[in-house]
Design a protein around this motif. Structure first.
Motif, PDB file in Angstrom:
ATOM      1  N   VAL A 273       0.719  -1.030  -0.029  1.00  0.00           N
ATOM      2  CA  VAL A 273      -0.197  -0.006  -0.147  1.00  0.00           C
ATOM      3  C   VAL A 273       0.770   1.275   0.041  1.00  0.00           C
ATOM      4  O   VAL A 273       1.739   1.338   0.808  1.00  0.00           O
ATOM      5  CB  VAL A 273      -0.843   0.079   1.234  1.00  0.00           C
ATOM      6  N   GLY A 274       0.620   2.175  -0.813  1.00  0.00           N
ATOM      7  CA  GLY A 274       1.451   3.445  -0.909  1.00  0.00           C
ATOM      8  C   GLY A 274       0.801   4.376  -1.739  1.00  0.00           C
ATOM      9  O   GLY A 274      -0.249   4.263  -2.412  1.00  0.00           O
ATOM     10  N   ARG A 275       1.643   5.583  -1.793  1.00  0.00           N
ATOM     11  CA  ARG A 275       1.259   6.717  -2.739  1.00  0.00           C
ATOM     12  C   ARG A 275       1.276   6.205  -4.398  1.00  0.00           C
ATOM     13  O   ARG A 275       2.170   5.337  -4.578  1.00  0.00           O
ATOM     14  CB  ARG A 275       2.304   7.835  -2.759  1.00  0.00           C
ATOM     15  N   ALA A 276       0.318   6.500  -5.207  1.00  0.00           N
ATOM     16  CA  ALA A 276       0.237   6.055  -6.357  1.00  0.00           C
ATOM     17  C   ALA A 276       1.741   6.298  -7.101  1.00  0.00           C
ATOM     18  O   ALA A 276       1.991   5.476  -7.750  1.00  0.00           O
ATOM     19  CB  ALA A 276      -0.779   6.545  -7.265  1.00  0.00           C
ATOM     20  N   ASP A 277       2.263   7.401  -6.996  1.00  0.00           N
ATOM     21  CA  ASP A 277       3.490   7.755  -7.942  1.00  0.00           C
ATOM     22  C   ASP A 277       4.780   6.707  -7.485  1.00  0.00           C
ATOM     23  O   ASP A 277       5.247   6.232  -8.185  1.00  0.00           O
ATOM     24  CB  ASP A 277       3.890   9.053  -7.932  1.00  0.00           C
ATOM     25  N   LEU A 278       4.738   6.539  -5.989  1.00  0.00           N
ATOM     26  CA  LEU A 278       6.243   5.573  -5.749  1.00  0.00           C
ATOM     27  C   LEU A 278       5.465   4.391  -6.051  1.00  0.00           C
ATOM     28  O   LEU A 278       6.371   3.543  -6.442  1.00  0.00           O
ATOM     29  CB  LEU A 278       5.884   5.926  -4.226  1.00  0.00           C
ATOM     30  N   THR A 280       3.781   3.032  -8.247  1.00  0.00           N
ATOM     31  CA  THR A 280       3.867   2.670  -9.715  1.00  0.00           C
ATOM     32  C   THR A 280       5.280   2.469 -10.054  1.00  0.00           C
ATOM     33  O   THR A 280       5.666   1.470 -10.761  1.00  0.00           O
ATOM     34  CB  THR A 280       3.148   3.840 -10.549  1.00  0.00           C
ATOM     35  N   GLN A 281       6.215   3.318  -9.441  1.00  0.00           N
ATOM     36  CA  GLN A 281       7.829   3.290 -10.030  1.00  0.00           C
ATOM     37  C   GLN A 281       7.988   2.029  -9.359  1.00  0.00           C
ATOM     38  O   GLN A 281       8.864   1.425 -10.212  1.00  0.00           O
ATOM     39  CB  GLN A 281       8.357   4.723  -9.369  1.00  0.00           C
ATOM     40  N   PHE A 282       7.715   1.820  -8.104  1.00  0.00           N
ATOM     41  CA  PHE A 282       8.572   0.477  -7.477  1.00  0.00           C
ATOM     42  C   PHE A 282       7.891  -0.671  -8.204  1.00  0.00           C
ATOM     43  O   PHE A 282       8.798  -1.532  -8.215  1.00  0.00           O
ATOM     44  CB  PHE A 282       8.052   0.528  -6.007  1.00  0.00           C
ATOM     45  N   VAL A 283       6.667  -0.787  -8.361  1.00  0.00           N
ATOM     46  CA  VAL A 283       6.286  -2.089  -9.185  1.00  0.00           C
ATOM     47  C   VAL A 283       6.870  -2.229 -10.383  1.00  0.00           C
ATOM     48  O   VAL A 283       7.228  -3.398 -10.920  1.00  0.00           O
ATOM     49  CB  VAL A 283       4.820  -2.006  -9.118  1.00  0.00           C
ATOM     50  N   LYS A 284       6.989  -1.058 -11.175  1.00  0.00           N
ATOM     51  CA  LYS A 284       7.599  -1.218 -12.524  1.00  0.00           C
ATOM     52  C   LYS A 284       8.948  -1.461 -12.655  1.00  0.00           C
ATOM     53  O   LYS A 284       9.583  -2.213 -13.359  1.00  0.00           O
ATOM     54  CB  LYS A 284       7.527   0.025 -13.247  1.00  0.00           C
ATOM     55  N   ALA A 285       9.823  -1.179 -11.193  1.00  0.00           N
ATOM     56  CA  ALA A 285      10.997  -1.673 -11.203  1.00  0.00           C
ATOM     57  C   ALA A 285      11.334  -3.183 -10.761  1.00  0.00           C
ATOM     58  O   ALA A 285      12.251  -3.785 -11.010  1.00  0.00           O
ATOM     59  CB  ALA A 285      11.751  -0.750  -9.961  1.00  0.00           C
ATOM     60  N   CYS A 286      10.291  -3.705 -10.053  1.00  0.00           N
ATOM     61  CA  CYS A 286      10.113  -4.927  -9.809  1.00  0.00           C
ATOM     62  C   CYS A 286       9.878  -5.900 -10.896  1.00  0.00           C
ATOM     63  O   CYS A 286      10.279  -7.098 -10.807  1.00  0.00           O
ATOM     64  CB  CYS A 286       9.190  -5.094  -8.455  1.00  0.00           C
ATOM     65  N   LEU A 287       8.892  -5.483 -11.679  1.00  0.00           N
ATOM     66  CA  LEU A 287       8.327  -6.122 -12.929  1.00  0.00           C
ATOM     67  C   LEU A 287       8.968  -5.869 -14.152  1.00  0.00           C
ATOM     68  O   LEU A 287       8.870  -4.518 -14.601  1.00  0.00           O
ATOM     69  CB  LEU A 287       6.835  -6.136 -13.026  1.00  0.00           C
ATOM     70  N   THR A 288       9.524  -6.639 -14.657  1.00  0.00           N
ATOM     71  CA  THR A 288       9.859  -6.388 -16.304  1.00  0.00           C
ATOM     72  C   THR A 288       8.972  -7.028 -17.506  1.00  0.00           C
ATOM     73  O   THR A 288       8.701  -7.949 -17.391  1.00  0.00           O
ATOM     74  CB  THR A 288      11.339  -6.939 -16.488  1.00  0.00           C
ATOM     75  N   TRP A 289       8.493  -6.040 -18.225  1.00  0.00           N
ATOM     76  CA  TRP A 289       7.542  -6.355 -19.476  1.00  0.00           C
ATOM     77  C   TRP A 289       8.299  -7.059 -20.695  1.00  0.00           C
ATOM     78  O   TRP A 289       9.164  -6.125 -21.259  1.00  0.00           O
ATOM     79  CB  TRP A 289       6.490  -5.219 -19.498  1.00  0.00           C
ATOM     80  N   HIS A 290       8.021  -8.082 -21.024  1.00  0.00           N
ATOM     81  CA  HIS A 290       8.639  -8.663 -22.382  1.00  0.00           C
ATOM     82  C   HIS A 290       7.475  -9.061 -23.453  1.00  0.00           C
ATOM     83  O   HIS A 290       6.806  -9.954 -23.056  1.00  0.00           O
ATOM     84  CB  HIS A 290       9.549  -9.867 -21.982  1.00  0.00           C
TER      85      HIS A 290
END
Length: 353
Positions: A273-278, A280-290
Motif C-alpha cells: 500500500v502506498g502513494r500511487a506515484d511511488l 507505480t515506480q516501485f512495481v515497474k522496477a520489480c516487474l519487467t515487461w517482455h
C-alpha cells in the motif's frame, strides 16, 4: 555389519570435519549456526533513491517484550532489514523491578549491536494511553525520560521539543474501531503526526488509508513484536511486516527524511500500500515487461524482486512469485491491475506498459 556402518560413519565424519576447527578432543561445526545467515531482500531502487526496509515498532524486556534489545537487532539482520526502531512503552514496564537502566537503556544496547551488524537503530519510545489518545510512537528522540508525563499533552509537547517523528499506532486497536478523536484531530491539524500504521502485528486498518491520503503522512507497516520474531513470522509464513523507504542516503538522517517526506510503502501479508506515484515506480522496477509475440497477443512478465505480485488481466489473475516469469495472452492492449497493490482504500494500482 555394525562395524562396517560405524567405520563408514566415522570416515564420513572425518571428511566433513577435516575442513573444520578440530583437535583430537573436539570437532567444531560453525557453519551449522543459523545466526550467521541473512535473508537478503532484493528490492529495486527507484529514481535517485535507495530502497531500505524497516520495522519502527518493536518491544524488548525493558517494557513488556520477551527478548533483550540486541536480540531485536540480530533478528532484523537475519530477516534482511536495514533499520529498526526500539519503542518500548513509557508507562508500562512490568519487568521494571528486575531490569536496570533508564528509559534510554534499550536503545543504547540495541544501537551498539546495530553498529556491529550494520543495522541502523532509531531511538524511540511508545506513549501508551487509552483511547481517545491511543498509542503513539515518538521516533528519532534525544531522551525518552522527559516524555514520561502525567498528561499526554505534555508528552506530545516534549516530543515536539525534541523534534521527534511521531506515528499514530494501530489505530483500530483495541476495540476494532477507528475514527479520529477530538484530541487526535487537533494534533493532526497542528502537524504533530508524520505517519500512521496501516498494518500492525496481524492486523490491517483500511479506514486509516483514507486519513493517510487526506493528511499526506507516511504509510507504515510494523510488527509491534513482543515475542521472538520467529514465533509470529517464521518459516512458511512469509515476510514479516515492514515499511519500505525510499531514501536519499543510507543513514538515520536519510531514513528520517524519507518518513517526513512520506516516501514509504507499507508491506504485509503479500499486500503493498502506498502513494500511487511511488507504488507505480516501485512495481515497474520489480516487474519487467517482455513482448513475446505481440501480433498474437503473447507477453511475459518477470519479477526480479523478493515480493509476490498478483496481476489481473481481464478476468484472469496471474500469481507472479518472487524471481519468476509468467506468460499470458492479451489480445487487446489494456491497462493491467495489480490485485495486491493499493493506493487507497479499495483502490488497486493500475499499470500501463
Amino acid at each position: 555389519m555394525k562395524k562396517i556402518l560405524l567405520t563408514t560413519f566415522l570416515s564420513a565424519t572425518a571428511v566433513v570435519a577435516a575442513a573444520q576447527i578440530r583437535n583430537e578432543h573436539v570437532y567444531k561445526f560453525p557453519e551449522r549456526d543459523a545466526f550467521y545467515t541473512r535473508n537478503e531482500l532484493r528490492l529495486p531502487d527507484i529514481a535517485e533513491y535507495e530502497t531500505l526496509t524497516g520495522d519502527f515498532h518493536i518491544h524488548t524486556v525493558f517494557s513488556d517484550g520477551k527478548v533483550w534489545p540486541d536480540v531485536r537487532v540480530n533478528e532484523a539482520w537475519r530477516d534482511g532489514l536495514d533499520v529498526i526502531a526500539v519503542t518500548d512503552h513509557l508507562e508500562y514496564r512490568p519487568h521494571g523491578k528486575k531490569i536496570e537502566g533508564d528509559l534510554n537503556e534499550p536503545y543504547r544496547i540495541a544501537a551498539k549491536r546495530g553498529e556491529q551488524l550494520g543495522i541502523l537503530v532509531v531511538s524511540g519510545c511508545e506513549i501508551t494511553r487509552k483511547k481517545p489518545v491511543g498509542h503513539i510512537n515518538a521516533l528519532f528522540i534525544e531522551d525518552a525520560n522527559p516524555m514520561l508525563c502525567d498528561e499526554p499533552q505534555q508528552a506530545m509537547d516534549e516530543a515536539r521539543r525534541q523534534n521527534a517523528v511521531v506515528m499514530l499506532n494501530h489505530p483500530g486497536w483495541p476495540d476494532d474501531h477507528f475514527e479520529l478523536s477530538d484530541i487526535q484531530r487537533r494534533w493532526f491539524d497542528e502537524k504533530r503526526f508524520h505517519a500512521i500504521e496501516i498494518y500492525n502485528w496481524l492486523e490491517a486498518y483500511p479506514n486509516a488509508t483514507d486519513l493517510i491520503c487526506e493528511r499526506g503522512v507516511a504509510y507504515m507497516s510494523n510488527s509491534d513484536i513482543h515475542q521472538p520474531i520467529a514465533d509470529r513470522y517464521g518459516v512458511g509464513r512469509g515476510l514479516r511486516p515492514m515499511t519500505i523507504l525510499f531514501c536519499r542516503e543510507h543513514t538515520l538522517a536519510g531514513v528520517r527524511e524519507a518518513i517526513e517526506a512520506s516516501r514509504t510503502l507499507a508491506y504485509f501479508n503479500g499486500i503493498l500500500v502506498g502513494r500511487a506515484d511511488l507504488l507505480t515506480q516501485f512495481v515497474k522496477a520489480c516487474l519487467t515487461w517482455h513482448p513475446v509475440c505481440p501480433a498474437e497477443g503473447r507477453y511475459e512478465i518477470t519479477n526480479t524482486s523478493e515480493l509476490p505480485f498478483e496481476l489481473l488481466v481481464g478476468e484472469a489473475c496471474y500469481d507472479i512469485a518472487p524471481n519468476s516469469t509468467i506468460r499470458f495472452t492479451m489480445k487487446t492492449p489494456q491497462p493491467m491491475m495489480l490485485k495486491n497493490c493499493f493506493t487507497g482504500r479499495d483502490r488497486r494500482l493500475e499499470i500501463v506498459w
